[in-house]
Motif scaffolding. Structure first.
Motif, short mmCIF file in Angstrom:
data_model
loop_
_atom_site.label_atom_id
_atom_site.label_comp_id
_atom_site.label_asym_id
_atom_site.label_seq_id
_atom_site.Cartn_x
_atom_site.Cartn_y
_atom_site.Cartn_z
N ARG A 164 -11.78 -78.89 -4.61
CA ARG A 164 -11.48 -77.58 -5.20
C ARG A 164 -10.07 -77.53 -5.76
O ARG A 164 -9.55 -76.47 -6.07
CB ARG A 164 -11.74 -76.44 -4.21
CG ARG A 164 -11.04 -76.58 -2.88
CD ARG A 164 -9.57 -76.26 -2.87
NE ARG A 164 -9.30 -74.84 -2.80
CZ ARG A 164 -8.11 -74.30 -3.02
NH1 ARG A 164 -7.06 -75.08 -3.30
NH2 ARG A 164 -7.92 -73.01 -2.95
N LYS A 174 -13.82 -78.56 2.36
CA LYS A 174 -13.02 -78.51 1.13
C LYS A 174 -11.76 -79.35 1.30
O LYS A 174 -11.31 -79.57 2.44
CB LYS A 174 -12.65 -77.07 0.80
CG LYS A 174 -13.84 -76.25 0.33
CD LYS A 174 -13.37 -75.13 -0.58
CE LYS A 174 -14.53 -74.30 -1.09
NZ LYS A 174 -14.10 -73.38 -2.16
N ARG A 198 -24.32 -69.30 -1.93
CA ARG A 198 -23.08 -69.19 -1.18
C ARG A 198 -22.53 -67.76 -1.23
O ARG A 198 -22.76 -67.04 -2.22
CB ARG A 198 -21.99 -70.12 -1.72
CG ARG A 198 -21.51 -69.81 -3.12
CD ARG A 198 -20.02 -70.14 -3.34
NE ARG A 198 -19.16 -69.08 -2.87
CZ ARG A 198 -17.87 -69.23 -2.57
NH1 ARG A 198 -17.30 -70.40 -2.69
NH2 ARG A 198 -17.14 -68.20 -2.18
N ALA A 239 -10.17 -74.46 2.09
CA ALA A 239 -8.97 -75.27 1.86
C ALA A 239 -7.81 -74.90 2.78
O ALA A 239 -7.03 -75.75 3.19
CB ALA A 239 -8.54 -75.11 0.40
N ARG A 240 -7.70 -73.60 3.11
CA ARG A 240 -6.60 -73.17 3.96
C ARG A 240 -6.82 -73.55 5.40
O ARG A 240 -5.91 -73.53 6.22
CB ARG A 240 -6.40 -71.65 3.84
CG ARG A 240 -5.81 -71.25 2.51
CD ARG A 240 -6.00 -69.76 2.23
NE ARG A 240 -5.73 -69.48 0.84
CZ ARG A 240 -6.58 -69.78 -0.15
NH1 ARG A 240 -7.73 -70.36 0.11
NH2 ARG A 240 -6.27 -69.52 -1.40
N LYS A 291 -12.81 -64.05 4.67
CA LYS A 291 -12.03 -64.58 3.55
C LYS A 291 -10.58 -64.78 3.96
O LYS A 291 -9.84 -63.81 4.12
CB LYS A 291 -12.06 -63.61 2.36
CG LYS A 291 -13.44 -63.23 1.87
CD LYS A 291 -14.18 -64.39 1.26
CE LYS A 291 -13.50 -64.97 0.06
NZ LYS A 291 -14.23 -66.16 -0.44
N GLU A 312 -18.82 -70.08 -8.46
CA GLU A 312 -18.88 -68.67 -8.09
C GLU A 312 -19.53 -67.83 -9.19
O GLU A 312 -19.16 -67.94 -10.36
CB GLU A 312 -17.47 -68.16 -7.80
CG GLU A 312 -16.94 -68.69 -6.48
CD GLU A 312 -15.60 -68.10 -6.06
OE1 GLU A 312 -15.25 -68.25 -4.88
OE2 GLU A 312 -14.91 -67.50 -6.90
#
Ligand code: PEP
Ligand code: MN
Length: 353
Positions: A159, A129, A43, A103-104, A48, A222
């Protein structure tokens, strides 16, 4: 080839840096992760979505050829985060193997639908997510959009959820929401992302282990060659070698009891079932009394809550918890929930015409 509908070995392991920063960083991370022998999918974020402007917002399209090199050099499928239809188009153009929705983005049904439409008719697997807020319906709704658009391979990524207040975690796990998701959609694989839950390195293993013990299907972690120098999420990233130790130290338990274990487990579960029945009977009886008390208070013009009485009950339970080696936090949460319902019932009774 990875098939999310048929995960060959649990856990499915997804690892790589928060962000692709330079070609060298991406290739070196991939090389060292591949060397660990504990990675199924690589990943890296190239677009971002950041909470505040001014943080590193990703290298964008420039990073896609770096990921293609990872595929070719290390024979690893590659995954990136997408937030818009045009990201999906670019991923398809370059031959990215898999995408995830962050998530956002999950909080925005329009955005999820746009991505779902862009993926429709392709073979691109899509992972979703959880939204940043603890809203199960929003997460399920996003997944329904993906499935309805005909996407064949999907997975959910847990997450954690953002919150205000004292922080152990960057995002509180609220495991029950992930369990509820699994219960609603048992065929959708559930992947845990301890990195974004923890926001720090020292508790990553504990969270990953818990996910394994809750029968999650995979992990997304990560990893960066020089974590302290990472351009995003520095405090939660670990080197590929530390990542390998973390995975090695996980205990992967059987999801189903063996034949010779079944009888004993069955007996203990029967005991639990009996107690659960009793618990239900007690709750029914307790709420029945609440109803009678409501009528009495209505007739005699008394308030529902008498604070001193409630404080006594709460204190009594807390003391008992301490003596019985039960968590005080759990017992006080339980009695507060019961008390809340009891107030609700009294309120209904008292306001009935
Ligand atoms: C990420 O995976 O790097 C990321 C931005 O995650 P999340 O959407 O969970 O915040
Ligand atoms: Mn990150």
């Amino acid at each position: 080839m990875i098939d999310l509908n048929n995960i060959a070995q649990r856990p499915l392991l997804i690892a790589g840096p928060c962000s692709a920063e330079t070609e060298e960083q991406v290739l070196e991370t991939a090389r060292r992760l591949k060397n660990t022998g504990k990675i199924d999918i690589f990943r890296a974020g190239i677009w971002k979505p950041r909470t505040r402007p001014g943080s590193f917002e990703g290298v964008g399209e420039t990073g896609l050829p770096w990921l293609v090199k990872v595929k070719q050099l290390y024979d690893l499928p590659v995954a990136v985060e997408v937030a818009r239809a045009e990201h999906v188009a670019l991923c398809l153009e370059h031959g990215i193997d898999m995408v995830w929705i962050g998530a956002r983005t999950t909080v925005n049904p329009f955005a999820v639908q746009e991505i779902a439409d862009a993926c429709a008719g392709t073979n691109l697997p899509v992972m979703l997510k959880n939204p940043i807020n603890p809203d199960l319906s929003l997460w399920l709704g996003g997944m329904e959009r993906l499935i309805k658009s005909g996407i064949k391979q999907v997975a959910a990524i847990h997450r954690g959820f953002s919150f205000a207040g004292e922080k152990i975690y960057r995002n509180r796990p609220q495991w029950q929401i992930a369990i509820d998701f699994k219960t609603e959609m048992p065929d959708v694989p559930m992947i845990n992302d301890p990195s974004h839950i923890c926001g720090r390195r020292d508790i990553l293993h504990k969270v990953a282990q818990k996910a394994m013990d809750l029968d999650f299907d995979g992990l997304m972690i990560e990893s960066h060659i020089t974590p302290d120098l990472a351009w995003s999420d520095a405090s939660q990233q670990i080197t590929p070698e530390i990542y390998a130790d973390l995975i090695r130290d996980l205990i992967i338990r059987d999801t189903k009891p063996a034949l010779d274990q079944r009888d004993e487990l069955h007996r203990m579960r029967k005991e639990i079932d009996l107690l659960d029945d009793e618990l239900m009977q007690i709750l029914i009886a307790r709420m029945d009394i609440a109803r009678r008390i409501g009528l009495y208070k209505k007739k005699n013009n008394l308030t529902i809550l008498q604070t001193s009485r409630w404080m006594e009950i709460l204190e009594k339970f807390k003391n008992r918890a301490a003596n019985a080696q039960l968590s005080e936090e759990f017992i006080s949460r339980m009695i507060k929930t019961i008390h809340d319902e009891s107030i609700e019932i009294q309120e209904n009774v008292m306001n009935q015409k």
